[in-house]
Write an enzyme that holds these catalytic residues in place. Structure first.
Site, PDB file in Angstrom:
ATOM      1  N   HIS A 243       0.859  -1.196   0.000  1.00 10.75           N
ATOM      2  CA  HIS A 243       0.000   0.000   0.000  1.00 10.75           C
ATOM      3  C   HIS A 243       0.891   1.241   0.000  1.00 10.75           C
ATOM      4  CE1 HIS A 243      -3.531  -2.277   1.800  1.00 10.75           C
ATOM      5  NE2 HIS A 243      -2.542  -3.036   2.217  1.00 10.75           N
TER       6      HIS A 243
ATOM      7  N   HIS B  39      -2.508  -3.144  -3.337  1.00 10.00           N
ATOM      8  CA  HIS B  39      -3.896  -2.934  -2.927  1.00 10.00           C
ATOM      9  C   HIS B  39      -4.764  -2.661  -4.157  1.00 10.00           C
ATOM     10  CE1 HIS B  39      -6.621  -1.010   0.386  1.00 10.00           C
ATOM     11  NE2 HIS B  39      -7.048  -2.180  -0.008  1.00 10.00           N
TER      12      HIS B  39
ATOM     13  N   ASP C 295      -3.636   2.478  -4.692  1.00 12.63           N
ATOM     14  CA  ASP C 295      -2.275   2.374  -4.158  1.00 12.63           C
ATOM     15  C   ASP C 295      -1.687   0.975  -4.360  1.00 12.63           C
ATOM     16  OD1 ASP C 295      -4.242   1.475  -2.193  1.00 12.63           O
ATOM     17  OD2 ASP C 295      -2.616   1.400  -0.728  1.00 12.63           O
TER      18      ASP C 295
ATOM     19  N   GLU D 148       2.627  -0.975   4.379  1.00  7.33           N
ATOM     20  CA  GLU D 148       2.367   0.394   3.942  1.00  7.33           C
ATOM     21  C   GLU D 148       3.692   1.088   3.663  1.00  7.33           C
ATOM     22  OE1 GLU D 148      -0.499   1.986   3.505  1.00  7.33           O
ATOM     23  OE2 GLU D 148      -2.020   0.867   4.642  1.00  7.33           O
TER      24      GLU D 148
HETATM   25 ZN   LIG Z   1      -4.070   0.552   0.563  1.00  8.02          ZN
END
Ligand SMILES: [Zn+2]
Length: 339
Positions: free
Chosen positions: A193, A311, A321, A275
């Site tokens: 992400h 994602h 993303d 992330e």
């Molecule tokens: Zn995401």
């Protein structure tokens, strides 16, 4: 979605862009002369003709149609690059433009250098943030102390996934936003992400606050719409490569939402969420890719990971993303995982 900003080469054939470049450079030069108390600081370009005949590469950051800053880069005889000047519109300082420009300028380069005055603490801090370290110091004939800095993105520390699902070498910030994986589910998929809070701003505490339910809605207008979300990811990799962990790998983090991979739904059940601090509109940093590779290697020693995906791929139409700037070929090779 409208692009919030853009970093690209300045179009010298466009008179309006050249005018903006001259204006921003003159304003920034004036401010720098005051800061350094050094009237002898040379101008990059005295007039519009000088801008338009500039033969170096000029990276420019635009917000809307407005120029916020630029970086002038020359190619060294040894093939590396030298940052000749970093200029940010004095009206838009401390908004991340300098970092954004340097991050773009060093993409794909193996050797980059820059010189700056020792008293220019703001510039030194900016270059450090962008991955530069000081390598030389000398004095000009009139007594100004200068530093040479070289681009040396951080190497990740040794990482080890412990039996309890926490990674040794990551900063642990346990999140309540997790639960048990469904019976029979094990982590097979790495889901990438991007996130930044406030949007497009890096280095703050917003992401860790969101993932630990401590985001203050009064701190930023954007937070009012998201502070009640109950979300998390296992890992967060900052721009400088720092690794944070919120959820142990044995538990289910809440990062994917409604999602499907190879016909299987609820990807949270069988994935690890990573992330990357960033957004859909600019490249990720070298330090982040290095940390992602190190993390993947540590995870693969204990977990049956087989693939890495985004994602945007498991929730198409709903999520974008990590976006077009994420280097999938590199990530797959680095992580030794298929797509
Ligand atoms: Zn995401």
């Amino acid at each position: 979605m409208q692009q919030p900003f853009e970093v690209r080469e300045l179009d010298l054939g466009n008179v309006e862009e050249a005018r903006q470049a001259l204006r921003v450079q003159l304003a920034s030069h004036q401010l720098e002369v005051q800061w350094l108390n050094y009237p002898g600081l040379p101008l990059l370009w005295p007039d519009l003709a000088a801008v338009r005949s500039c033969r170096e590469r000029i990276w420019a950051a635009f917000e809307g149609g407005a120029l916020r800053g630029l970086v002038v880069v020359s190619r060294r005889p040894d093939g590396g690059i030298h940052i000749d000047r970093t200029v940010v519109d004095p009206e838009h300082l401390a908004q991340g433009w300098g970092y954004r420009l340097l991050n773009r300028a060093v993409q794909g380069e193996t050797s980059c250098s820059v010189d700056t005055a020792e008293v220019n603490r703001a510039a030194l801090a900016l270059y450090h943030k962008a991955g530069f370290v000081q390598t030389q110091r000398w004095l000009t004939p009139d007594g100004l102390a200068l530093w040479r800095l070289e681009y040396r993105p951080a190497e990740p520390p040794a990482l080890e996934l412990r039996a309890d699902g926490w990674v040794k070498g990551a900063l642990q910030l346990p999140s309540p936003n997790c639960d048990e994986r469904s019976p029979g589910c094990v982590p097979e998929l790495l889901v990438i992400h991007n996130i930044s809070l406030p949007p497009y701003r890096y280095g703050g505490a917003g992401v860790e606050q969101l993932f630990t339910n401590r985001l203050d809605p009064a701190e930023h207008p954007y937070y009012q719409g998201i502070h009640q979300l109950r979300v998390s990811a296992h890992f967060f990799i900052r721009r400088d490569g720092q690794l944070l962990q919120f959820v142990p790998t044995g538990k289910r983090a809440w990062h994917a939402g409604v999602s499907s991979w190879r016909g299987r739904e609820k990807c949270n059940d069988f994935s690890i969420g990573v992330e990357m601090e960033g957004c859909d509109f600019e490249p990720f940093s070298e330090a982040q890719y290095r940390m992602l590779a190190a993390l993947s290697a540590a995870l693969r020693k204990r977990l049956p990971l087989i693939a890495v995906t985004g994602h945007e791929h498991i929730a198409p139409g709903r999520k974008t993303d990590p976006g077009p700037f994420f280097d999938w070929a590199r990530a797959q090779a680095d992580c030794q995982l298929a797509n």
